[in-house]
Structure formats: structure tokens, C-alpha cells
Design a protein around this motif. Structure first.
Motif, mmCIF file in Angstrom:
data_model
loop_
_atom_site.group_PDB
_atom_site.id
_atom_site.type_symbol
_atom_site.label_atom_id
_atom_site.label_comp_id
_atom_site.label_asym_id
_atom_site.label_seq_id
_atom_site.Cartn_x
_atom_site.Cartn_y
_atom_site.Cartn_z
ATOM 1 N N ASN A 12 41.657 51.570 35.539
ATOM 2 C CA ASN A 12 42.599 50.688 35.680
ATOM 3 C C ASN A 12 42.444 50.153 36.987
ATOM 4 O O ASN A 12 41.585 50.350 38.141
ATOM 5 N N MET A 13 43.086 48.839 37.109
ATOM 6 C CA MET A 13 42.977 48.004 38.044
ATOM 7 C C MET A 13 43.616 48.633 39.445
ATOM 8 O O MET A 13 44.628 49.153 39.159
ATOM 9 N N LYS A 14 43.382 47.990 40.510
ATOM 10 C CA LYS A 14 44.136 48.139 41.760
ATOM 11 C C LYS A 14 44.466 46.962 42.425
ATOM 12 O O LYS A 14 43.461 45.991 42.230
ATOM 13 N N VAL A 15 45.636 46.859 43.202
ATOM 14 C CA VAL A 15 45.631 45.806 44.071
ATOM 15 C C VAL A 15 44.589 45.633 44.807
ATOM 16 O O VAL A 15 44.331 44.257 45.200
ATOM 17 N N THR A 16 43.747 46.282 45.434
ATOM 18 C CA THR A 16 42.750 46.197 46.250
ATOM 19 C C THR A 16 41.639 45.544 45.476
ATOM 20 O O THR A 16 40.423 45.227 46.366
ATOM 21 N N ASP A 17 41.522 45.361 44.213
ATOM 22 C CA ASP A 17 40.306 44.720 43.740
ATOM 23 C C ASP A 17 40.376 43.060 43.906
ATOM 24 O O ASP A 17 39.691 42.582 43.318
ATOM 25 N N ILE A 18 41.632 42.629 44.429
ATOM 26 C CA ILE A 18 41.775 41.107 44.496
ATOM 27 C C ILE A 18 40.445 40.536 45.070
ATOM 28 O O ILE A 18 40.216 39.422 44.339
ATOM 29 N N ASP A 19 39.881 41.113 46.150
ATOM 30 C CA ASP A 19 38.863 40.036 46.870
ATOM 31 C C ASP A 19 37.732 40.087 45.714
ATOM 32 O O ASP A 19 36.867 38.895 45.521
ATOM 33 N N ASP A 20 37.334 41.385 45.059
ATOM 34 C CA ASP A 20 36.214 41.131 44.185
ATOM 35 C C ASP A 20 36.569 40.362 43.043
ATOM 36 O O ASP A 20 35.603 39.544 42.462
ATOM 37 N N LEU A 21 37.529 40.267 42.396
ATOM 38 C CA LEU A 21 37.888 39.633 41.212
ATOM 39 C C LEU A 21 38.270 38.141 41.605
ATOM 40 O O LEU A 21 37.862 37.378 40.724
ATOM 41 N N TYR A 22 38.553 37.767 42.739
ATOM 42 C CA TYR A 22 38.761 36.336 43.185
ATOM 43 C C TYR A 22 37.425 35.823 42.985
ATOM 44 O O TYR A 22 37.423 34.623 42.631
ATOM 45 N N GLN A 23 36.755 36.567 43.488
ATOM 46 C CA GLN A 23 35.138 36.060 43.360
ATOM 47 C C GLN A 23 34.698 35.492 41.981
ATOM 48 O O GLN A 23 33.863 34.586 41.808
ATOM 49 N N VAL A 24 34.944 36.532 41.165
ATOM 50 C CA VAL A 24 34.664 36.075 39.787
ATOM 51 C C VAL A 24 35.614 34.978 39.234
ATOM 52 O O VAL A 24 35.054 33.826 38.632
ATOM 53 N N TYR A 25 36.790 35.276 39.336
ATOM 54 C CA TYR A 25 37.994 33.995 38.570
ATOM 55 C C TYR A 25 37.903 32.735 39.453
ATOM 56 O O TYR A 25 38.359 31.653 38.711
ATOM 57 N N PHE A 38 40.951 30.324 39.135
ATOM 58 C CA PHE A 38 42.166 30.814 39.644
ATOM 59 C C PHE A 38 41.899 30.703 41.232
ATOM 60 O O PHE A 38 40.838 30.884 41.981
ATOM 61 N N ASP A 39 42.861 30.413 41.797
ATOM 62 C CA ASP A 39 42.947 30.684 43.396
ATOM 63 C C ASP A 39 43.334 32.031 43.733
ATOM 64 O O ASP A 39 43.571 32.891 42.741
ATOM 65 N N MET A 40 43.607 32.267 45.005
ATOM 66 C CA MET A 40 43.961 33.612 45.372
ATOM 67 C C MET A 40 45.204 34.320 44.622
ATOM 68 O O MET A 40 45.327 35.387 44.264
ATOM 69 N N GLN A 41 46.333 33.447 44.902
ATOM 70 C CA GLN A 41 47.595 33.893 44.257
ATOM 71 C C GLN A 41 47.401 33.751 42.827
ATOM 72 O O GLN A 41 48.283 34.898 42.376
ATOM 73 N N ARG A 42 46.876 33.053 41.997
ATOM 74 C CA ARG A 42 46.657 33.215 40.401
ATOM 75 C C ARG A 42 45.921 34.676 40.224
ATOM 76 O O ARG A 42 46.145 35.480 39.140
ATOM 77 N N THR A 43 44.961 35.075 41.071
ATOM 78 C CA THR A 43 44.122 36.293 40.989
ATOM 79 C C THR A 43 45.270 37.407 40.839
ATOM 80 O O THR A 43 45.250 38.289 40.287
ATOM 81 N N LYS A 44 45.842 37.166 41.978
ATOM 82 C CA LYS A 44 46.807 38.249 42.420
ATOM 83 C C LYS A 44 47.785 38.622 41.199
ATOM 84 O O LYS A 44 48.209 39.503 40.914
ATOM 85 N N ASP A 45 48.567 37.298 40.826
ATOM 86 C CA ASP A 45 49.455 37.394 39.625
ATOM 87 C C ASP A 45 48.574 37.980 38.356
ATOM 88 O O ASP A 45 49.373 38.746 37.652
ATOM 89 N N PHE A 46 47.480 37.715 37.988
ATOM 90 C CA PHE A 46 46.830 38.112 36.937
ATOM 91 C C PHE A 46 46.723 39.481 36.990
ATOM 92 O O PHE A 46 46.810 40.431 35.836
ATOM 93 N N ILE A 47 46.028 40.200 38.221
ATOM 94 C CA ILE A 47 46.005 41.495 38.282
ATOM 95 C C ILE A 47 47.550 42.210 37.890
ATOM 96 O O ILE A 47 47.523 43.293 37.145
ATOM 97 N N GLN A 48 48.509 41.804 38.531
ATOM 98 C CA GLN A 48 49.982 42.219 38.545
ATOM 99 C C GLN A 48 50.290 42.301 36.898
ATOM 100 O O GLN A 48 50.736 43.293 36.402
#
Length: 156
Positions: A12-25, A38-48
Motif C-alpha cells: 500500500n502507498m504511504k504519504v511518505t512515498d511522495i518524494d520518490d513518486l514525484y521523481q517518477v511522475y 505531475f508537479d508535487m501537488q498533483r503527485t500528492k493528490d494522486f497518492i491520496q
């Protein structure tokens, strides 16, 4: 869900995955056939919205050696009796057989679930590598809708 492959952990994803996933997206070459970067906000929204929801649509892919998140896997009930499988990986991990390894593990996992008889992979018609991975894992071309091609693996 938590599933271990030879080299990865699917969890399962975690909020703390944001930095690693931002590098991908945020990488244009990774997102070329999927969505605009994605920018950082879009990455956060996608995870949520897709990863932290009650029934996740996507799960984090963790590289076992480093513990870093290297992308996500799409894995959710698709139609009545099947699951959709897909992946987005950090380009540093392309060409290493990871998507095939993950696909194989998720197919085996799906076979163990009651009431499911197939898996599908959908990809842009121009995603040659994704189509190759689907075929190498036993999926068969089913149809094209718009610019998406669908491949299906029916269990015996």
C-alpha cells in the motif's frame, strides 16, 4: 496488500512515498503515453485519491535493495471477474525485467482470489514495450478502443 517478488515489494502507498513518486511522475519520458507530468501537488493528490483510498487502485513498488519506491503498480478489480494490471517505473529501472516480474506475481496472486478468471493490461497503442511485456506474460490482444489496446490473460 503486501506482495513480494524476487526484487520488489508491492505494498500500500504511504504519504511518505511522495518524494520518490514525484521523481517518477515528473519525468516526461516516463509519462509520455500516460498523462502530462505531475508537479508535487498533483503527485500528492494522486497518492491520496488512488493509493490511499479505501480500496486502492494503485500500490507502491519498492526496490528491495534500497527500500526506495521506484514506481507504482495498477492493480484493481476491472470488470466483473478480472483484475487490471499496469506499471509505471522510474526510468532508471527500465529494461531490467521488473514489469514482467511484477506482472507474473500479480497474475499468480489473482489466480488465488475467488471468483476471478482473468487479468487485463491496457496500454497506449504506441507503448511497444508494454505490449511486449503483456505478450511475454501470456496476455493475448483483445481489442482497441480509441488509442488504448487491451490484452487479456484468461486462467485455465
Amino acid at each position: 496488500m503486501e506482495l513480494t517478488t524476487d526484487r520488489c515489494l508491492i505494498r500500500n502507498m504511504k504519504v511518505t512515498d511522495i518524494d520518490d513518486l514525484y521523481q517518477v511522475y515528473s519525468d516526461e519520458s516516463v509519462m509520455m503515453y500516460i498523462e502530462p507530468v505531475f508537479d508535487m501537488q498533483r503527485t500528492k493528490d494522486f497518492i491520496q485519491v488512488t493509493g490511499l483510498c479505501e480500496t486502492p487502485l494503485v500500490y507502491a513498488i519498492v526496490w528491495n535493495i534500497t527500500g526506495r519506491v521506484i514506481g507504482h503498480v495498477i492493480f484493481h478489480s476491472y470488470e466483473k471477474n478480472d483484475y487490471e494490471i499496469g506499471w509505471i517505473l522510474n526510468k532508471d529501472y527500465w529494461g531490467k525485467g521488473i514489469a514482467g516480474e511484477i506482472t507474473d506475481s500479480l497474475v499468480e496472486y489473482t489466480k488465488s482470489l475467488k471468483g476471478f478468471h482473468s487479468c487485463v493490461i491496457e496500454c497506449d497503442a504506441e507503448q511497444i514495450v508494454s505490449k511486449k511485456i503483456a505478450i511475454e506474460n501470456g496476455f493475448v490482444y483483445e481489442r482497441k478502443e480509441g488509442n488504448l489496446e487491451r490484452y487479456r490473460l484468461v486462467f485455465d
